[in-house]
Design a protein around this motif. Structure first.
Motif, PDB file in Angstrom:
ATOM      1  N   ASP A 435       0.802  -1.219   0.000  1.00  0.00           N
ATOM      2  CA  ASP A 435       0.000   0.000   0.000  1.00  0.00           C
ATOM      3  C   ASP A 435       0.837   1.272   0.000  1.00  0.00           C
ATOM      4  N   THR A 436       2.046   1.197  -0.532  1.00  0.00           N
ATOM      5  CA  THR A 436       2.857   2.401  -0.720  1.00  0.00           C
ATOM      6  C   THR A 436       3.435   2.397  -2.127  1.00  0.00           C
ATOM      7  N   PRO A 437       3.586   3.568  -2.744  1.00  0.00           N
ATOM      8  CA  PRO A 437       4.176   3.617  -4.088  1.00  0.00           C
ATOM      9  C   PRO A 437       5.697   3.660  -4.081  1.00  0.00           C
ATOM     10  N   TYR A 438       6.306   3.538  -2.896  1.00  0.00           N
ATOM     11  CA  TYR A 438       7.744   3.768  -2.803  1.00  0.00           C
ATOM     12  C   TYR A 438       8.528   2.551  -2.337  1.00  0.00           C
ATOM     13  N   ILE A 439       9.769   2.478  -2.810  1.00  0.00           N
ATOM     14  CA  ILE A 439      10.802   1.602  -2.258  1.00  0.00           C
ATOM     15  C   ILE A 439      11.729   2.474  -1.418  1.00  0.00           C
ATOM     16  N   TRP A 440      12.099   1.982  -0.260  1.00  0.00           N
ATOM     17  CA  TRP A 440      13.051   2.683   0.607  1.00  0.00           C
ATOM     18  C   TRP A 440      14.368   1.909   0.558  1.00  0.00           C
ATOM     19  N   ALA A 441      15.427   2.572   0.106  1.00  0.00           N
ATOM     20  CA  ALA A 441      16.724   1.916  -0.105  1.00  0.00           C
ATOM     21  C   ALA A 441      17.816   2.685   0.615  1.00  0.00           C
ATOM     22  N   ASP A 442      18.601   1.985   1.418  1.00  0.00           N
ATOM     23  CA  ASP A 442      19.718   2.653   2.091  1.00  0.00           C
ATOM     24  C   ASP A 442      20.957   2.625   1.212  1.00  0.00           C
ATOM     25  N   ALA A 443      21.959   3.380   1.629  1.00  0.00           N
ATOM     26  CA  ALA A 443      23.275   3.377   0.978  1.00  0.00           C
ATOM     27  C   ALA A 443      24.336   3.176   2.053  1.00  0.00           C
ATOM     28  N   MET A 444      24.059   2.262   2.966  1.00  0.00           N
ATOM     29  CA  MET A 444      24.845   2.155   4.194  1.00  0.00           C
ATOM     30  C   MET A 444      26.262   1.640   3.984  1.00  0.00           C
ATOM     31  N   MET A 445      26.569   1.113   2.797  1.00  0.00           N
ATOM     32  CA  MET A 445      27.918   0.623   2.540  1.00  0.00           C
ATOM     33  C   MET A 445      28.787   1.688   1.871  1.00  0.00           C
ATOM     34  N   SER A 446      28.336   2.947   1.890  1.00  0.00           N
ATOM     35  CA  SER A 446      29.026   3.993   1.148  1.00  0.00           C
ATOM     36  C   SER A 446      29.248   5.233   2.011  1.00  0.00           C
ATOM     37  N   LYS A 447      29.882   6.237   1.424  1.00  0.00           N
ATOM     38  CA  LYS A 447      30.089   7.512   2.108  1.00  0.00           C
ATOM     39  C   LYS A 447      28.772   8.259   2.294  1.00  0.00           C
ATOM     40  N   ALA A 448      27.775   7.879   1.515  1.00  0.00           N
ATOM     41  CA  ALA A 448      26.453   8.516   1.624  1.00  0.00           C
ATOM     42  C   ALA A 448      25.538   7.707   2.531  1.00  0.00           C
ATOM     43  N   SER A 449      26.105   7.093   3.557  1.00  0.00           N
ATOM     44  CA  SER A 449      25.363   6.142   4.383  1.00  0.00           C
ATOM     45  C   SER A 449      24.277   6.779   5.240  1.00  0.00           C
ATOM     46  N   ASP A 450      24.271   8.105   5.354  1.00  0.00           N
ATOM     47  CA  ASP A 450      23.248   8.750   6.176  1.00  0.00           C
ATOM     48  C   ASP A 450      21.974   9.055   5.401  1.00  0.00           C
ATOM     49  N   GLY A 451      21.929   8.692   4.120  1.00  0.00           N
ATOM     50  CA  GLY A 451      20.772   8.996   3.296  1.00  0.00           C
ATOM     51  C   GLY A 451      19.906   7.775   3.015  1.00  0.00           C
ATOM     52  N   MET A 452      18.594   7.935   3.115  1.00  0.00           N
ATOM     53  CA  MET A 452      17.635   6.904   2.735  1.00  0.00           C
ATOM     54  C   MET A 452      16.980   7.350   1.430  1.00  0.00           C
ATOM     55  N   GLN A 453      17.177   6.565   0.372  1.00  0.00           N
ATOM     56  CA  GLN A 453      16.690   6.940  -0.941  1.00  0.00           C
ATOM     57  C   GLN A 453      15.273   6.416  -1.155  1.00  0.00           C
ATOM     58  N   ILE A 454      14.403   7.314  -1.599  1.00  0.00           N
ATOM     59  CA  ILE A 454      13.014   6.973  -1.844  1.00  0.00           C
ATOM     60  C   ILE A 454      12.835   6.818  -3.354  1.00  0.00           C
ATOM     61  N   ILE A 455      12.430   5.614  -3.773  1.00  0.00           N
ATOM     62  CA  ILE A 455      12.318   5.280  -5.192  1.00  0.00           C
ATOM     63  C   ILE A 455      10.845   5.049  -5.530  1.00  0.00           C
ATOM     64  N   ASP A 456      10.368   5.722  -6.553  1.00  0.00           N
ATOM     65  CA  ASP A 456       8.987   5.561  -6.998  1.00  0.00           C
ATOM     66  C   ASP A 456       8.851   4.234  -7.748  1.00  0.00           C
ATOM     67  N   LYS A 457       7.968   3.365  -7.297  1.00  0.00           N
ATOM     68  CA  LYS A 457       7.802   2.056  -7.930  1.00  0.00           C
ATOM     69  C   LYS A 457       7.168   2.154  -9.312  1.00  0.00           C
ATOM     70  N   ARG A 458       6.575   3.317  -9.614  1.00  0.00           N
ATOM     71  CA  ARG A 458       5.958   3.473 -10.925  1.00  0.00           C
ATOM     72  C   ARG A 458       6.971   3.902 -11.976  1.00  0.00           C
ATOM     73  N   THR A 459       7.883   4.804 -11.592  1.00  0.00           N
ATOM     74  CA  THR A 459       8.865   5.315 -12.550  1.00  0.00           C
ATOM     75  C   THR A 459      10.234   4.691 -12.391  1.00  0.00           C
ATOM     76  N   LEU A 460      10.467   4.014 -11.250  1.00  0.00           N
ATOM     77  CA  LEU A 460      11.771   3.431 -10.917  1.00  0.00           C
ATOM     78  C   LEU A 460      12.859   4.498 -10.898  1.00  0.00           C
ATOM     79  N   GLU A 461      12.513   5.648 -10.359  1.00  0.00           N
ATOM     80  CA  GLU A 461      13.449   6.762 -10.214  1.00  0.00           C
ATOM     81  C   GLU A 461      13.522   7.181  -8.751  1.00  0.00           C
ATOM     82  N   VAL A 462      14.724   7.633  -8.334  1.00  0.00           N
ATOM     83  CA  VAL A 462      14.879   8.191  -6.992  1.00  0.00           C
ATOM     84  C   VAL A 462      14.196   9.556  -6.974  1.00  0.00           C
ATOM     85  N   VAL A 463      13.223   9.722  -6.077  1.00  0.00           N
ATOM     86  CA  VAL A 463      12.466  10.971  -6.042  1.00  0.00           C
ATOM     87  C   VAL A 463      12.811  11.830  -4.835  1.00  0.00           C
TER      88      VAL A 463
END
Length: 534
Positions: A435-463
């Motif tokens: 019941d959500t249009p988003y994927i939540w993806a971490d980047a915890m193995m990188s220098k950008a580990s403090d960011g949680m990326q929100i990806i639209d499941k319809r467009t497959l783009e980070v929004v």
């Protein structure tokens, strides 16, 4: 790690462990070289200071096992630092004042080397380890929260578990756990009981209605994960050490069958992972060191339903599984290379599996028992953290990569990669909800580990990119049963669970936690939500 003589001292040592070097970052660093004078006798030091808690053979006791396979990638300097300085927020004491630098270095080197004799853990050992805790009787939960909207939160910072009300976001209980719980607790089909597996091989059964631990057993020395059968009757434990797949009664935690891991030619192996395949009434296990996948029937009626064909190594062809094989029938499926972890398509007809250091994934048709396709997946795919969802009327699987900033989107109809989503860096977990249009993806193995990326499941783009705590690792999202809220972990000793509105992406509240490495919603887990893993 000194020898503890009194009962209170022994009780206080029940949670002794060696911590990751990062947990003591900034602490004084002892020298790891030997001091002047005779070389310390490491074995004698261990017997004096460590054996009472960690076992004479280093297999663990009140404290965890001190073996290379249990300590992971820790180096002697990391271990020495913890011995010298102790571990904040735990009962691991500091020994810098009672042991000199050479003695500490000798101990660190000693526990970091394999023992002269490979340790064993037999059925008798498993039975002897079983602990039953008195538990109150209950016909309903002792609290007024929704028992199917609870969160089980694993806090690695001080090795505790919290039980969270998923509607009010308040803590119902908090209790100490075994050392280094694996991230995937398993729930009985009714949601009442949850089982935890630790890297040290312990399985703990916890009653979510009475908020009490009811039983524990040690199924191995180094355990990868556990699985629960679809009917809730059986538990499977995948062991690295010894190389076994152990089946236990979920009711009593007594062992019922032990499989020595290895291929049909008796080449030994560790067990990489085991998962439930509910539509097949079976366990599926992957072997770390040999190219073979196992299917084990968890219902006597399931064995013939394997429709399966068991690989005949002598003839190089397949043969039907005998209908009389029955409960715990073992079916071997030969594959081209060993598999570390895997994911299933809807209906559990296919398994998508890969080795962490490989550049491709194998698609294994479980009905016919052979590989039917390969998928290019460079960058250490982490299929165990994958999710499935529908995109443009196609059923797809999304999987992160551990060494590259990308997420692969794979069409399960023809096993083609339909999209590669570039991310801020390598991540470990993906999560979503029906019941959500988003994927939540971490980047915890990188220098950008403090960011949680929100990806639209319809467009497959980070929004959008959320930063729950700038400068601190953000990882592992889980949704409440309705999908209205998303909970994100701040992986820090002074961490938190941050609760977001899953539609507006606005923060609602945050709860202080001690490095909450994972949280698991009862409802989503027992119904195998498409946005969560096994």
């Amino acid at each position: 790690m000194k020898r503890l003589r009194s009962s209170p001292e022994r009780a206080a040592a029940a949670t002794l462990w060696l911590a990751l070097a990062t947990a003591v970052a900034g602490a004084a660093e002892p020298a790891t070289g030997a001091s002047d004078g005779p070389m310390p006798d490491a074995a004698a030091l261990y017997a004096t200071h460590c054996a009472a808690c960690h076992g004479e053979t280093r297999l663990g006791g009140q404290g965890p096992a001190l073996l290379p396979v249990s300590l992971g990638r820790l180096k002697p300097a990391d271990i020495a630092r913890t011995i010298a300085n102790g571990r904040a927020a735990t009962q691991m004491p500091a020994f810098a004042d009672s042991l000199d630098k050479g003695e500490i270095a000798a101990l660190a080197a000693f526990v970091g080397k394999p023992p002269a004799v490979t340790p064993a853990w037999t059925e008798a050992d498993i039975r002897a380890s079983r602990i039953l805790h008195p538990a109150p009787a209950a016909t309903e939960p002792v609290f007024d929260a929704d028992p199917l909207n609870l969160f089980v939160v694993v806090e690695a910072g001080d090795h505790h578990v919290s039980i969270l009300d998923g509607d009010r976001f308040t803590t119902l209980a908090r209790f100490p756990s075994r050392y280094a719980l694996h991230g995937g607790p398993k729930f009985t089909p009714d949601g009442r009981f949850v089982f935890f597996g630790s890297r040290d091989g312990w399985i703990s059964k916890y009653d979510l209605w009475t908020l009490t631990t009811v039983a524990e057993v040690r199924a191995g020395i180094n355990m990868r994960n556990i699985a629960l059968s679809a009917d809730g009757r059986w538990i499977a434990a995948a062991n690295y050490l010894p190389g076994t797949l152990v089946l236990l009664s979920a009711e009593t935690l007594e062992p019922v069958r032990i499989f020595e891991a290895g291929d049909a030619r008796k080449a030994p192996s560790r067990v990489s992972a085991v998962y439930q395949a509910p539509d097949r009434n079976s366990f599926i296990a992957a072997l770390k060191d040999v190219p073979e996948i196992w299917e084990i029937a968890t219902d006597p009626a399931a064995a013939p339903v394997f429709t399966g064909l068991v690989h005949n190594y002598e003839k190089g062809m397949a043969e039907a599984l005998p209908a009389s094989a029955g409960l715990f029938a073992l079916r071997r499926i030969a594959v081209e290379e060993p598999v570390d972890d895997f994911f299933f398509d809807r209906g559990y007809r296919h398994l998508l599996g890969a080795a962490r250091d490989g550049g491709r994934a194998l698609v294994v048709n479980l009905n016919v028992g052979r590989t039917v396709a390969t998928v290019p997946m460079p960058g250490m795919p982490h299929l165990g953290a994958g999710i499935g969802f529908t995109w443009q009327e196609r059923r797809v699987i999304a999987a992160p990569h551990l060494s590259e900033g990308r997420i692969s989107i794979i069409d399960t109809a023809d096993w083609s990669v339909v999209k590669t989503i570039e991310t801020a860096g390598p991540g470990f977990f993906l999560r979503s909800h029906e019941d959500t249009p988003y994927i939540w993806a971490d980047a915890m193995m990188s220098k950008a580990s403090d960011g949680m990326q929100i990806i639209d499941k319809r467009t497959l783009e980070v929004v959008r990119v959320l930063k729950p705590a700038p400068g601190k690792i953000a990882a592992h999202t889980e949704f409440d049963r309705s999908g209205r809220h998303a909970l994100v972990s701040v992986w820090d000793a002074d961490g938190a669970l941050v609760v977001y509105d899953a539609a507006t992406l606005e923060e609602r509240t945050r709860l202080p936690m001690r490095k909450p490495v994972g949280k698991y919603n009862v409802f989503n887990k027992i119904r195998f939500s498409e946005g969560t893993s096994h």
